[in-house]
Design a protein around this motif. Structure first.
Motif, PDB file in Angstrom:
ATOM      1  N   LEU A   1     -29.654  -5.635   1.401  1.00 45.34           N
ATOM      2  CA  LEU A   1     -28.347  -5.624   0.738  1.00 45.34           C
ATOM      3  C   LEU A   1     -27.418  -4.658   1.459  1.00 45.34           C
ATOM      4  N   LEU A   2     -26.189  -5.099   1.682  1.00 43.82           N
ATOM      5  CA  LEU A   2     -25.132  -4.227   2.206  1.00 43.82           C
ATOM      6  C   LEU A   2     -23.941  -4.317   1.265  1.00 43.82           C
ATOM      7  N   THR A   3     -23.412  -3.177   0.862  1.00 43.98           N
ATOM      8  CA  THR A   3     -22.259  -3.164  -0.036  1.00 43.98           C
ATOM      9  C   THR A   3     -21.122  -2.353   0.570  1.00 43.98           C
ATOM     10  N   ILE A   4     -19.909  -2.758   0.230  1.00 45.23           N
ATOM     11  CA  ILE A   4     -18.702  -2.018   0.605  1.00 45.23           C
ATOM     12  C   ILE A   4     -17.895  -1.805  -0.666  1.00 45.23           C
ATOM     13  N   THR A   5     -17.629  -0.552  -0.987  1.00 45.40           N
ATOM     14  CA  THR A   5     -16.841  -0.213  -2.174  1.00 45.40           C
ATOM     15  C   THR A   5     -15.452   0.225  -1.735  1.00 45.40           C
ATOM     16  N   VAL A   6     -14.441  -0.422  -2.291  1.00 43.99           N
ATOM     17  CA  VAL A   6     -13.052  -0.046  -2.019  1.00 43.99           C
ATOM     18  C   VAL A   6     -12.415   0.370  -3.340  1.00 43.99           C
ATOM     19  N   ARG A   7     -11.577   1.385  -3.283  1.00 42.04           N
ATOM     20  CA  ARG A   7     -11.016   1.954  -4.509  1.00 42.04           C
ATOM     21  C   ARG A   7      -9.498   1.841  -4.535  1.00 42.04           C
TER      22      ARG A   7
ATOM     23  N   LEU B   1       0.664   3.545  -9.273  1.00 40.85           N
ATOM     24  CA  LEU B   1       0.310   2.681 -10.403  1.00 40.85           C
ATOM     25  C   LEU B   1      -1.141   2.203 -10.282  1.00 40.85           C
ATOM     26  N   ALA B   2      -2.000   3.058  -9.745  1.00 44.22           N
ATOM     27  CA  ALA B   2      -3.402   2.686  -9.538  1.00 44.22           C
ATOM     28  C   ALA B   2      -4.083   2.271 -10.839  1.00 44.22           C
ATOM     29  N   ARG B   3      -3.642   2.827 -11.959  1.00 41.97           N
ATOM     30  CA  ARG B   3      -4.269   2.508 -13.243  1.00 41.97           C
ATOM     31  C   ARG B   3      -4.151   1.024 -13.593  1.00 41.97           C
ATOM     32  N   LEU B   4      -3.227   0.314 -12.963  1.00 43.96           N
ATOM     33  CA  LEU B   4      -3.051  -1.111 -13.247  1.00 43.96           C
ATOM     34  C   LEU B   4      -3.972  -1.991 -12.405  1.00 43.96           C
ATOM     35  N   GLY B   5      -4.676  -1.402 -11.456  1.00 37.65           N
ATOM     36  CA  GLY B   5      -5.549  -2.183 -10.589  1.00 37.65           C
ATOM     37  C   GLY B   5      -7.022  -1.943 -10.881  1.00 37.65           C
ATOM     38  N   HIS B   6      -7.875  -2.344  -9.953  1.00 37.70           N
ATOM     39  CA  HIS B   6      -9.328  -2.209 -10.105  1.00 37.70           C
ATOM     40  C   HIS B   6      -9.933  -1.710  -8.806  1.00 37.70           C
ATOM     41  N   ASP B   7     -11.046  -0.974  -8.928  1.00 42.32           N
ATOM     42  CA  ASP B   7     -11.911  -0.727  -7.781  1.00 42.32           C
ATOM     43  C   ASP B   7     -12.794  -1.963  -7.605  1.00 42.32           C
ATOM     44  N   HIS B   8     -13.330  -2.161  -6.389  1.00 38.24           N
ATOM     45  CA  HIS B   8     -14.106  -3.372  -6.131  1.00 38.24           C
ATOM     46  C   HIS B   8     -15.357  -3.062  -5.307  1.00 38.24           C
ATOM     47  N   VAL B   9     -16.408  -3.854  -5.545  1.00 44.67           N
ATOM     48  CA  VAL B   9     -17.629  -3.791  -4.745  1.00 44.67           C
ATOM     49  C   VAL B   9     -17.852  -5.158  -4.101  1.00 44.67           C
ATOM     50  N   ILE B  10     -17.934  -5.175  -2.784  1.00 45.26           N
ATOM     51  CA  ILE B  10     -18.163  -6.395  -2.015  1.00 45.26           C
ATOM     52  C   ILE B  10     -19.571  -6.297  -1.433  1.00 45.26           C
TER      53      ILE B  10
ATOM     54  N   ILE C   1       1.048  -3.647  -2.704  1.00 40.46           N
ATOM     55  CA  ILE C   1       2.262  -4.292  -3.193  1.00 40.46           C
ATOM     56  C   ILE C   1       3.178  -3.235  -3.785  1.00 40.46           C
ATOM     57  N   LEU C   2       4.406  -3.617  -4.079  1.00 46.16           N
ATOM     58  CA  LEU C   2       5.393  -2.708  -4.671  1.00 46.16           C
ATOM     59  C   LEU C   2       5.569  -1.446  -3.823  1.00 46.16           C
ATOM     60  N   GLY C   3       5.602  -1.655  -2.508  1.00 46.03           N
ATOM     61  CA  GLY C   3       5.810  -0.524  -1.618  1.00 46.03           C
ATOM     62  C   GLY C   3       4.687   0.487  -1.654  1.00 46.03           C
ATOM     63  N   GLY C   4       3.480   0.040  -2.012  1.00 45.65           N
ATOM     64  CA  GLY C   4       2.327   0.939  -2.059  1.00 45.65           C
ATOM     65  C   GLY C   4       2.044   1.527  -3.421  1.00 45.65           C
ATOM     66  N   ALA C   5       2.869   1.172  -4.439  1.00 43.96           N
ATOM     67  CA  ALA C   5       2.627   1.694  -5.787  1.00 43.96           C
ATOM     68  C   ALA C   5       1.295   1.197  -6.337  1.00 43.96           C
ATOM     69  N   ILE C   6       0.914  -0.038  -5.973  1.00 47.95           N
ATOM     70  CA  ILE C   6      -0.415  -0.568  -6.261  1.00 47.95           C
ATOM     71  C   ILE C   6      -1.041  -0.895  -4.910  1.00 47.95           C
ATOM     72  N   ALA C   7      -2.171  -0.275  -4.599  1.00 49.22           N
ATOM     73  CA  ALA C   7      -2.727  -0.401  -3.252  1.00 49.22           C
ATOM     74  C   ALA C   7      -4.240  -0.224  -3.274  1.00 49.22           C
ATOM     75  N   VAL C   8      -4.843  -0.598  -2.166  1.00 45.87           N
ATOM     76  CA  VAL C   8      -6.251  -0.320  -1.916  1.00 45.87           C
ATOM     77  C   VAL C   8      -6.312   0.869  -0.968  1.00 45.87           C
ATOM     78  N   GLN C   9      -7.126   1.852  -1.281  1.00 48.10           N
ATOM     79  CA  GLN C   9      -7.245   3.011  -0.416  1.00 48.10           C
ATOM     80  C   GLN C   9      -7.775   2.615   0.958  1.00 48.10           C
ATOM     81  N   ASP C  10      -7.354   3.354   1.969  1.00 41.80           N
ATOM     82  CA  ASP C  10      -7.787   3.074   3.344  1.00 41.80           C
ATOM     83  C   ASP C  10      -9.295   3.295   3.493  1.00 41.80           C
ATOM     84  N   GLN C  11      -9.808   4.328   2.857  1.00 43.61           N
ATOM     85  CA  GLN C  11     -11.234   4.653   2.998  1.00 43.61           C
ATOM     86  C   GLN C  11     -12.099   3.680   2.211  1.00 43.61           C
ATOM     87  N   MET C  12     -13.225   3.293   2.801  1.00 42.08           N
ATOM     88  CA  MET C  12     -14.186   2.432   2.122  1.00 42.08           C
ATOM     89  C   MET C  12     -15.583   3.007   2.313  1.00 42.08           C
TER      90      MET C  12
END
Length: 242
Positions: A60-66, A71-80, A208-219
């Motif tokens: 198993l290999l996983t990648i977690t992005v946060r 406005l991060a509270r409106l989004g989700h962290d993800h595990v791929i 989106i929204l000029g970075g107000a909702i975004a995925v962090q660069d680090q994974m």
């Protein structure tokens, strides 16, 4: 003023939905592009060298992005996750080569989200949208379908030097790893984790929204790999075009 506030909330909601709503899927490619590993085997895979073949069902290999942004509270962290790793390990020279396809990765398996300590629960539509955005808008998986990793032993037995190729870019990293080899030498297990940046591979993190909702660069990349001697080379998928 009240109606203007309502309009602002409505626009924000639309933006969040746009980030997670699936678009029509891209047409499937008519062929499977091969990586350089498909055309010639490395010199260390020469006759007489013991090779162990990765067992996908035990790996198993996983990648977690946060999430990030104001406005991060409106989004989700993800595990791929990838459960289709293929490749070979040569214990004696301390070499390994494996790869996986981006379009075979899963997104937000419930058990993996819990294991990663993620607290939000994205809907099925949000997960489908995340997968589409990842493959089409961020990773360009039709053009760069494979991720490959070639690792070699260094002077420190707990650190491997690894060439990671993603999005057409190769970076060399120091990969902390724990290796356990069976007494009979017929199987080996390796596990480890490290932090990477999407931008190091020419990837622009989704925003989106000029970075107000975004995925962090680090994974966060983590892996647990089992390789065994009894698997045959063709079945192991040692070359991506198989």
């Amino acid at each position: 003023m009240f109606s203007q506030n309502l309009r602002t909330v409505f626009l924000l909601a639309c933006a969040v939905l746009a980030a997670c709503t699936p678009l029509p899927p891209a047409p499937a490619p008519a062929f499977t592009p091969a990586t350089p590993a498909a055309t010639s085997a490395p010199a260390w895979q020469r006759p007489g060298v013991q090779l162990l073949y990765i067992a996908p069902e035990e790996s198993l290999l996983t990648i977690t992005v946060r999430r990030g942004g104001a406005l991060a509270r409106l989004g989700h962290d993800h595990v791929i996750a990838s459960r289709t790793l293929q490749g070979v390990v040569a214990p004696a020279p301390g070499r390994a080569q494996f790869q996986f396809r981006l379009d075979q990765m899963s997104v937000d398996e419930e058990g993996l989200r819990q294991a990663a300590g993620l607290t939000t629960t994205p809907s099925a539509d949000a997960i489908a949208g995340t997968r589409h955005n990842m493959l089409v808008r961020v990773l360009d998986a039709e053009r760069y379908p494979w991720v490959s990793i070639a690792a070699r032993r260094t002077g420190d037995k707990e650190v491997l030097e690894a060439d990671i190729t993603l999005h057409g870019v190769t970076r060399t990293v120091q990969l902390p790893v724990r290796i356990e080899q069976a007494a009979d030498g017929h199987s080996i297990q390796a596990s480890g984790s490290l932090l990477l940046k999407q931008s190091d591979f020419g990837i622009v993190p989704f925003a989106i929204l000029g970075g107000a909702i975004a995925v962090q660069d680090q994974m966060e990349l983590a892996f647990r790999i089992t390789a065994r001697q009894e698997l045959s080379a063709p079945g192991s998928g040692a070359s991506p075009d198989r």
